[in-house]
Design a protein around this motif. Sequence first.
Motif, PDB file in Angstrom:
ATOM      1  N   GLU A  52       0.774  -1.256  -0.104  1.00 37.06           N
ATOM      2  CA  GLU A  52       0.130   0.025   0.036  1.00 37.06           C
ATOM      3  C   GLU A  52       0.884   1.087   0.086  1.00 37.06           C
ATOM      4  O   GLU A  52       0.624   2.349  -0.759  1.00 37.06           O
ATOM      5  CB  GLU A  52      -1.048   0.051   1.220  1.00 37.06           C
ATOM      6  N   SER A  56       0.712   3.688  -3.114  1.00 33.99           N
ATOM      7  CA  SER A  56       0.308   5.283  -3.009  1.00 33.99           C
ATOM      8  C   SER A  56       1.406   6.140  -3.441  1.00 33.99           C
ATOM      9  O   SER A  56       0.894   7.040  -3.925  1.00 33.99           O
ATOM     10  CB  SER A  56       0.235   5.262  -1.462  1.00 33.99           C
ATOM     11  N   PRO A  62      -2.617   8.737  -0.847  1.00 28.93           N
ATOM     12  CA  PRO A  62      -3.511   7.574  -0.112  1.00 28.93           C
ATOM     13  C   PRO A  62      -4.779   7.665  -0.772  1.00 28.93           C
ATOM     14  O   PRO A  62      -5.449   6.628  -0.955  1.00 28.93           O
ATOM     15  CB  PRO A  62      -3.476   7.985   1.356  1.00 28.93           C
ATOM     16  N   ARG A  66      -6.706   4.530  -2.585  1.00 23.57           N
ATOM     17  CA  ARG A  66      -7.941   4.005  -2.327  1.00 23.57           C
ATOM     18  C   ARG A  66      -9.004   4.047  -3.640  1.00 23.57           C
ATOM     19  O   ARG A  66      -9.903   3.090  -3.620  1.00 23.57           O
ATOM     20  CB  ARG A  66      -8.711   4.898  -1.175  1.00 23.57           C
ATOM     21  N   HIS A  67      -9.016   5.011  -4.273  1.00 28.18           N
ATOM     22  CA  HIS A  67      -9.662   5.071  -5.576  1.00 28.18           C
ATOM     23  C   HIS A  67      -9.491   3.799  -6.342  1.00 28.18           C
ATOM     24  O   HIS A  67     -10.151   3.174  -6.922  1.00 28.18           O
ATOM     25  CB  HIS A  67      -9.355   6.397  -6.296  1.00 28.18           C
ATOM     26  N   LEU A  69      -7.823   1.030  -5.524  1.00 28.71           N
ATOM     27  CA  LEU A  69      -7.964  -0.231  -5.012  1.00 28.71           C
ATOM     28  C   LEU A  69      -9.542  -0.759  -5.159  1.00 28.71           C
ATOM     29  O   LEU A  69      -9.918  -1.828  -5.593  1.00 28.71           O
ATOM     30  CB  LEU A  69      -7.931  -0.247  -3.512  1.00 28.71           C
ATOM     31  N   GLU A  70     -10.455   0.427  -5.164  1.00 25.69           N
ATOM     32  CA  GLU A  70     -11.951   0.008  -5.309  1.00 25.69           C
ATOM     33  C   GLU A  70     -12.311  -0.488  -6.739  1.00 25.69           C
ATOM     34  O   GLU A  70     -13.052  -1.431  -7.195  1.00 25.69           O
ATOM     35  CB  GLU A  70     -12.718   1.385  -5.268  1.00 25.69           C
TER      36      GLU A  70
END
Length: 226
Positions: A52, A56, A62, A66-67, A69-70
């Motif tokens: 991560e 990132s 970060p 997260r964007h 990862l979705e």
Amino acid sequence: MFSAAIFDMDGLLIDSERPIMAAWMAAARTLDVELSHAQYLQVVGLATAESEIILSGLLGGPAAFRHALEHVRQALALERSDGTPLFPIKPGAAEFLGALRARGTRCAVASSSTSGQIQACLGSLGVLHHFEAFAGGDEVPRAKPDPALYLLAASRLGVDPTQCIAFEDSENGAKAALAAGLRVVIVPDLKHPPAAIVEQAFHVLESLHDANAHLPRWFPGEMVRP
């Protein structure tokens, strides 16, 4: 010579690294970032937290991670909709596991995936029955290269680690097995371990197809199962 075999899963038993890499590259493009093959290889074999941090940095922070990862989760979930396994079994894996079972060789899995993911994935591929024990990343305090996963797997088999061969594709996995006292057979996948690790390996194979030729020497058990 040895009484048990302990297997990594991702990149060793199942071809998971390629579809996951493709999903991350596609997710990066939604951020107008071109994530290269070489850049992605930096995270192969690392624990989730370490991956991560690196991703990132590559993706822009970060929030960008997260964007992406979705998007990765959605892409991998969509691949399940046609009823086929998300990750196919690697060439030679099913045959080698069957040959070990026929010799009465005890087998376990030591994977950074969770214990639930291990059993679901191997069950979907029809090879779960070849294993007597499982050690997942959710069951130990530290990920590979810490030896905890391999020590747990050997303990659950009731076998001394020095009597086991670990089958690994990654540098951190090989380090974990060596630290636990196992011999290591490396079957490289996306990322070939460095020379310093290869030199410590018991053997290096191109694929698990090639492992069958070594069975009589590595696991000299009798043929006890059809």
